[in-house]
Write a protein that holds these residues in place. Structure first.
Motif, PDB file in Angstrom:
ATOM      1  N   ALA A   1       7.459  11.680  -0.767  1.00  0.00           N
ATOM      2  CA  ALA A   1       6.330  11.359  -1.631  1.00  0.00           C
ATOM      3  C   ALA A   1       5.088  10.959  -0.846  1.00  0.00           C
ATOM      4  O   ALA A   1       3.985  10.972  -1.393  1.00  0.00           O
ATOM      5  N   LEU A   2       5.271  10.628   0.439  1.00  0.00           N
ATOM      6  CA  LEU A   2       4.147  10.082   1.186  1.00  0.00           C
ATOM      7  C   LEU A   2       3.243  11.190   1.700  1.00  0.00           C
ATOM      8  O   LEU A   2       3.670  12.053   2.447  1.00  0.00           O
ATOM      9  N   VAL A   3       1.979  11.169   1.288  1.00  0.00           N
ATOM     10  CA  VAL A   3       1.003  12.125   1.780  1.00  0.00           C
ATOM     11  C   VAL A   3       0.089  11.354   2.742  1.00  0.00           C
ATOM     12  O   VAL A   3      -0.222  10.202   2.507  1.00  0.00           O
ATOM     13  N   VAL A   4      -0.299  12.028   3.832  1.00  0.00           N
ATOM     14  CA  VAL A   4      -1.144  11.338   4.794  1.00  0.00           C
ATOM     15  C   VAL A   4      -2.534  11.166   4.209  1.00  0.00           C
ATOM     16  O   VAL A   4      -3.231  12.135   3.929  1.00  0.00           O
ATOM     17  N   SER A   5      -2.915   9.925   3.963  1.00  0.00           N
ATOM     18  CA  SER A   5      -4.245   9.614   3.450  1.00  0.00           C
ATOM     19  C   SER A   5      -4.676   8.328   4.135  1.00  0.00           C
ATOM     20  O   SER A   5      -3.846   7.647   4.728  1.00  0.00           O
ATOM     21  N   PRO A   6      -5.979   7.991   4.105  1.00  0.00           N
ATOM     22  CA  PRO A   6      -6.400   6.751   4.768  1.00  0.00           C
ATOM     23  C   PRO A   6      -5.619   5.539   4.279  1.00  0.00           C
ATOM     24  O   PRO A   6      -5.205   4.706   5.086  1.00  0.00           O
ATOM     25  N   LEU A   7      -5.369   5.452   2.970  1.00  0.00           N
ATOM     26  CA  LEU A   7      -4.667   4.275   2.454  1.00  0.00           C
ATOM     27  C   LEU A   7      -3.230   4.224   2.961  1.00  0.00           C
ATOM     28  O   LEU A   7      -2.766   3.174   3.425  1.00  0.00           O
ATOM     29  N   SER A   8      -2.550   5.378   2.931  1.00  0.00           N
ATOM     30  CA  SER A   8      -1.160   5.341   3.372  1.00  0.00           C
ATOM     31  C   SER A   8      -1.086   5.083   4.868  1.00  0.00           C
ATOM     32  O   SER A   8      -0.167   4.424   5.352  1.00  0.00           O
ATOM     33  N   GLN A   9      -2.087   5.582   5.612  1.00  0.00           N
ATOM     34  CA  GLN A   9      -2.072   5.303   7.050  1.00  0.00           C
ATOM     35  C   GLN A   9      -2.336   3.839   7.348  1.00  0.00           C
ATOM     36  O   GLN A   9      -1.709   3.243   8.224  1.00  0.00           O
ATOM     37  N   PHE A  10      -3.232   3.239   6.570  1.00  0.00           N
ATOM     38  CA  PHE A  10      -3.497   1.811   6.723  1.00  0.00           C
ATOM     39  C   PHE A  10      -2.229   1.017   6.429  1.00  0.00           C
ATOM     40  O   PHE A  10      -1.848   0.119   7.194  1.00  0.00           O
TER      41      PHE A  10
ATOM     42  N   GLN B   1       8.064  10.629   9.191  1.00  0.00           N
ATOM     43  CA  GLN B   1       8.009  11.856   9.968  1.00  0.00           C
ATOM     44  C   GLN B   1       6.655  12.543   9.778  1.00  0.00           C
ATOM     45  O   GLN B   1       6.110  13.148  10.693  1.00  0.00           O
ATOM     46  N   SER B   2       6.079  12.415   8.571  1.00  0.00           N
ATOM     47  CA  SER B   2       4.814  13.102   8.318  1.00  0.00           C
ATOM     48  C   SER B   2       3.652  12.468   9.094  1.00  0.00           C
ATOM     49  O   SER B   2       2.611  13.089   9.256  1.00  0.00           O
ATOM     50  N   MET B   3       3.834  11.222   9.544  1.00  0.00           N
ATOM     51  CA  MET B   3       2.738  10.556  10.271  1.00  0.00           C
ATOM     52  C   MET B   3       3.018  10.508  11.762  1.00  0.00           C
ATOM     53  O   MET B   3       2.537   9.613  12.455  1.00  0.00           O
TER      54      MET B   3
ATOM     55  N   PHE C   1       0.827  -1.211   0.000  1.00  0.00           N
ATOM     56  CA  PHE C   1       0.000   0.000   0.000  1.00  0.00           C
ATOM     57  C   PHE C   1       0.856   1.254   0.000  1.00  0.00           C
ATOM     58  O   PHE C   1       0.551   2.234  -0.673  1.00  0.00           O
ATOM     59  N   LEU C   2       1.958   1.210   0.764  1.00  0.00           N
ATOM     60  CA  LEU C   2       2.836   2.383   0.779  1.00  0.00           C
ATOM     61  C   LEU C   2       3.433   2.615  -0.598  1.00  0.00           C
ATOM     62  O   LEU C   2       3.566   3.752  -1.047  1.00  0.00           O
ATOM     63  N   TYR C   3       3.755   1.511  -1.287  1.00  0.00           N
ATOM     64  CA  TYR C   3       4.272   1.635  -2.648  1.00  0.00           C
ATOM     65  C   TYR C   3       3.203   2.230  -3.558  1.00  0.00           C
ATOM     66  O   TYR C   3       3.491   3.106  -4.376  1.00  0.00           O
ATOM     67  N   GLY C   4       1.964   1.775  -3.382  1.00  0.00           N
ATOM     68  CA  GLY C   4       0.889   2.316  -4.198  1.00  0.00           C
ATOM     69  C   GLY C   4       0.674   3.798  -3.947  1.00  0.00           C
ATOM     70  O   GLY C   4       0.317   4.544  -4.863  1.00  0.00           O
ATOM     71  N   CYS C   5       0.879   4.254  -2.705  1.00  0.00           N
ATOM     72  CA  CYS C   5       0.656   5.666  -2.397  1.00  0.00           C
ATOM     73  C   CYS C   5       1.794   6.540  -2.870  1.00  0.00           C
ATOM     74  O   CYS C   5       1.587   7.688  -3.246  1.00  0.00           O
ATOM     75  N   SER C   6       3.042   6.018  -2.804  1.00  0.00           N
ATOM     76  CA  SER C   6       4.161   6.913  -3.053  1.00  0.00           C
ATOM     77  C   SER C   6       4.871   6.613  -4.360  1.00  0.00           C
ATOM     78  O   SER C   6       5.582   7.474  -4.882  1.00  0.00           O
ATOM     79  N   GLY C   7       4.742   5.416  -4.906  1.00  0.00           N
ATOM     80  CA  GLY C   7       5.380   5.096  -6.171  1.00  0.00           C
ATOM     81  C   GLY C   7       6.857   4.829  -6.064  1.00  0.00           C
ATOM     82  O   GLY C   7       7.548   4.744  -7.065  1.00  0.00           O
ATOM     83  N   THR C   8       7.360   4.677  -4.835  1.00  0.00           N
ATOM     84  CA  THR C   8       8.784   4.393  -4.686  1.00  0.00           C
ATOM     85  C   THR C   8       8.982   3.464  -3.501  1.00  0.00           C
ATOM     86  O   THR C   8       8.135   3.369  -2.626  1.00  0.00           O
ATOM     87  N   LEU C   9      10.118   2.783  -3.503  1.00  0.00           N
ATOM     88  CA  LEU C   9      10.453   1.932  -2.365  1.00  0.00           C
ATOM     89  C   LEU C   9      11.638   2.499  -1.605  1.00  0.00           C
ATOM     90  O   LEU C   9      12.020   1.988  -0.561  1.00  0.00           O
ATOM     91  N   GLN C  10      12.221   3.546  -2.152  1.00  0.00           N
ATOM     92  CA  GLN C  10      13.408   4.158  -1.560  1.00  0.00           C
ATOM     93  C   GLN C  10      13.003   4.956  -0.318  1.00  0.00           C
ATOM     94  O   GLN C  10      12.070   5.749  -0.369  1.00  0.00           O
ATOM     95  N   PHE C  11      13.694   4.733   0.814  1.00  0.00           N
ATOM     96  CA  PHE C  11      13.326   5.444   2.045  1.00  0.00           C
ATOM     97  C   PHE C  11      13.378   6.957   1.851  1.00  0.00           C
ATOM     98  O   PHE C  11      12.479   7.684   2.258  1.00  0.00           O
TER      99      PHE C  11
END
Lengths: 104, 477
Positions: free
Chosen positions: B195-204, B262-264, B179-189
Motif C-alpha cells: 500500500a505504501l507509495v513513495v511520496s514526501p509524506l511517506s518518506q518523512f 523495499q519500495s524506498m 504518517f505511515l498509517y495515514g499514507c497506507s491505511g494499514t498497520l500490517q507489515f
C-alpha cells in the motif's frame, strides 16, 4: 464557513509536536522534560485519530493505537518519575545540568 | 472453533514467550512467599528454565500468524529468540557473584526478563502496533534496571538519560508510524509493503521511523546516550543493553527494511551508508581516548554497529544471514569481555584500563579470556569474530559504495590499536601493585569457558553458518 478538515487537524498536531520538541530541548527541569514528551505523544494521538476518522473510517486501527499509546505513556511516566525521585535523593535537584558527571 | 490440535500449535508457537512469562510469575510468587530466602535455589531454577528456552531452538518450528495476524512465528524468529535467551542465561551466569550479594536480585531478574519478553514480541511482530508494544516493553524495564545501584549517583544519572532519550526517540518513531498509517491505511507489515507509495509524506514518516530505530541501536548521530548509560549502569545491565537490546532491534530492523520498505530502498540505502560512515569513524575516534573500560566498550560497540549496518546494504537473504551470524558471534565475544569486567569490578571496584595494568600476574585465566574476547571483537583471524566481520563485508561489498568499503576496511586497522592497547596493559605494562587474585565460583567459570569455546571454535564449525543461511533464505523476504 469553512468546515474543519484533515489539514487543519494535521497542522494542529504538527505544531503540538514541535512545541513539545522545543520544550524538550530548551527546558532544564526533568518534570518539564517529561511533560514535553507527553505533549509529543499526544500530538501523535491526534494524528492517529484524525487519519482514522477522515481517511479510513471503516477500520479502527488508529483508535486502537491511541489506546495503547496512552497506556504506555502512563507506564513510561511512572518509571520516569520513579527515576527522577531517586535522582533527587542522590543529587538534591531535578535539574538536568546538575546531573552531568559523565561526559564525552 | 478452536480444536485441541490448534491449541497445542498456538502454545508451541508461543513457547518462548510462555516460558519467560512462567519465570516472571514464578519470581513474583517466590518474592511474595519467601522474600529473599532460598534465593540460590531460585537462581538455579531460573537458569534451568532459561536453558530450556535456549534449547527450544531444536524444536520443530511452527509457522503461523496469531492474534489477528499480529504475531508471526517461524524458524527464524525461533532461532533469534533462542539467541537472546542464551544471552540472558550467560549474563545471569556471569553476574552470579554480583547477584548473590545484592538484596534485590529477584527484581533484577524481573526487570531483565520483562525486557526479554518485550524483545520476543518485537521480533515476532507482524504489525506496527505489536512492534511498538514490544519495543516499549523492552526499553522501559531496562531504564529501571539501569538505576539498579540505587545509592550510586552515576547510576541514577544513567537511568535518567536512558529513559528521557528512549521516550524522545519513541515519540519520533510514533510520529513516523502515524504518517505511515495515514499514507497506507494499514498497520500490517505485509499490507503496508504494497500500500505504501513513495511520496514526501511517506518518506518523512519513514525517516522518522528510521531515526527511532537508529536511536535504539545507537548508530552515530543518535548515539549520545550510549556511553553515559553504559558507564553508569551496573555491569550485568550494561552487558544486556549492549548485546540483547541492540540485537533484538537489529533483527527487526533488517526484516522491516527489506520487507516493508523495499519500495524506498534508494532512501534508506543512502541513509544507512551515512550511518555506517559516521558510526565507524566516530565510534573508533572516541574509543581511542577512553580510560573507563565500560565506556571503551560502549564506543567499540558503536563502531561494531557500523559494521553490522554494512551488512544491511547487501542483497536480501545473504545480507540478513551475515548479520544474524555476526550477532551470534558478537554475543560470545561481547559477553565474555563484559563478564570479566563484571567479575573484577564486583570484587575490586576497578573499571579503568590503568587498573588492569599487570592484570596477568595474578589472574591468568581471566586475562586470557578478556584478551581472546577483545581479539574476537577486533576480528583477528583464528577467532570467530574474524569470520563474522568477513561475511558482513562480503555481503555488504556486493552493493555498497567502494569508498565506504575502503573506509571500513581501514578503520579495522584503527580498531586494532585500541583493542590491543587494553591487551598490552594486561600482559606487558609493569605495575607495582597489580590487582590481587580474584576468586570466583563455578557458575561464572562455566559461562566463561562456554564463551571461550564458542569464540575459538564457532568460526571453524561450518554447519552453523549454513543453518543460518538456510533459515534466513526461507523466511526473510
Amino acid at each position: 464557513m469553512i468546515s474543519v478538515g484533515l489539514t487543519h487537524i494535521l497542522i494542529l498536531s504538527t505544531c503540538l509536536f514541535f512545541i513539545g520538541m522545543y520544550g524538550f530541548f530548551t527546558r532544564r527541569n526533568l518534570i518539564t522534560l517529561l511533560m514535553s514528551v507527553e505533549l509529543m505523544l499526544n500530538s501523535v494521538n491526534i494524528n492517529f485519530a484524525a487519519f482514522n476518522k477522515y481517511l479510513f473510517p471503516e477500520k479502527l486501527d488508529g483508535i486502537f493505537f491511541n489506546v495503547f499509546i496512552i497506556t504506555i505513556a502512563a507506564a513510561e511516566a511512572a518509571v520516569a518519575i520513579a527515576i527522577i525521585i531517586n535522582l533527587y535523593r542522590s543529587h538534591n535537584s531535578i535539574d538536568v545540568e546538575d546531573a552531568g558527571e559523565m561526559k564525552y | 472453533m478452536i480444536t485441541m490440535m490448534m491449541l497445542t500449535d498456538i502454545l508451541l508457537a508461543l513457547k518462548h514467550e510462555l516460558i519467560i512469562s512462567l519465570i516472571i510469575f514464578l519470581l513474583l510468587f517466590w518474592k511474595i512467599r519467601f522474600d529473599n530466602a532460598h534465593s540460590e535455589i531460585l537462581m538455579g531454577l531460573v537458569n534451568a528454565l532459561l536453558l530450556v528456552a535456549v534449547l527450544f531452538v531444536w524444536f520443530e518450528p511452527i509457522e503461523t500468524l496469531l492474534f489477528n495476524q499480529m504475531f508471526g512465528s517461524n524458524a527464524l524468529t525461533q532461532f533469534q529468540k533462542s539467541i537472546l535467551s542464551l544471552a540472558m542465561l550467560l549474563i545471569s551466569g556471569l553476574s552470579y557473584h554480583w547477584l548473590k550479594n545484592n538484596a534485590n536480585r529477584i527484581e533484577f531478574y524481573l526487570l531483565l526478563l520483562s525486557s526479554l519478553l518485550g524483545m520476543f514480541f518485537m521480533i515476532s511482530s507482524a504489525n506496527l502496533l505489536m512492534f511498538y508494544l514490544g519495543l516499549e516493553l523492552s526499553t522501559i524495564p531496562l531504564a529501571a534496571a539501569a538505576n539498579f545501584d540505587l545509592e550510586k549517583r552515576k547510576s541514577s544519572e544513567a537511568a535518567m538519560k536512558l529513559i528521557l532519550s528512549s521516550s524522545f526517540s519513541s515519540a519520533l518513531l510514533l510520529l513516523g508510524v502515524s504518517f505511515l498509517y495515514g499514507c497506507s491505511g494499514t498497520l500490517q507489515f505485509s499490507e503496508m509493503s504494497y500500500a505504501l507509495v513513495v511520496s514526501p509524506l511517506s518518506q518523512f514518516g519513514f525517516i522518522l521511523l528510521f531515526a527511532g530505530f537508529a536511536f535504539k541501536i545507537s548508530a552515530v548521530p543518535f548515539h549520545l546516550w550510549t556511553a553515559d548509560v553504559y558507564e553508569g549502569s551496573p555491569v550485568p545491565v550494561t552487558a544486556f543493553l549492549s548485546f540483547a537490546s541492540k540485537a533484538a532491534v537489529m533483527f527487526v530492523f533488517v526484516s522491516v527494511l527489506n520487507q516493508v520498505f523495499q519500495s524506498m530502498v534508494q532512501t534508506w540505502f543512502l541513509a544507512i551508508s551515512i550511518l555506517v560512515f559516521l558510526s565507524i569513524g566516530i565510534g573508533n575516534l572516541f574509543a581511542l581516548r577512553q580510560e573507563n573500560l565500560k565506556r571503551f566498550l560502549a564506543f567499540s560497540s558503536i563502531s561494531q554497529i557500523g559494521y553490522i549496518l554494512i551488512g544491511i546494504l547487501g542483497d536480501g537473504s545473504q545480507a540478513a544471514a551475515s548479520i544474524y551470524y555476526f550477532l551470534f558471534i558478537y554475543l560470545f565475544s561481547n559477553l565474555a569481555a563484559f563478564g570479566v569486567i563484571g567479575i573484577v569490578s564486583e570484587q575490586t571496584g576497578k573499571e579503568s584500563i590503568s587498573d588492569f595494568k599487570g592484570f596477568y600476574q595474578n589472574n591468568k585465566f581471566l586475562s586470557w579470556v578478556l584478551a581472546i574476547a577483545l581479539f574476537s571483537l577486533a576480528g583477528v583471524p583464528p577467532t570467530a569474530g574474524f569470520f563474522g566481520k568477513f561475511f558482513l563485508l562480503i555481503a555488504g561489498g556486493a552493493n555498497a559504495y567502494l569508498g565506504l568499503m575502503i573506509f571500513a576496511a581501514l578503520n579495522l586497522v584503527v580498531s586494532f590499536y585500541y583493542y590491543l592497547r587494553v591487551v598490552k596493559a594486561i600482559f606487558m605494562d609493569a605495575n607495582e601493585s597489580p590487582l590481587p587474585k580474584i576468586e570466583f565460583d563455578f557458575t561464572p567459570k562455566i559461562a566463561l569457558y562456554f564463551c571461550l569455546a564458542a569464540i575459538l571454535l564457532l568460526g571453524f564449525y561450518g554447519p552453523i553458518y549454513e543453518h543460518i543461511v538456510h533459515i534466513s533464505k526461507a523466511y526473510s523476504f
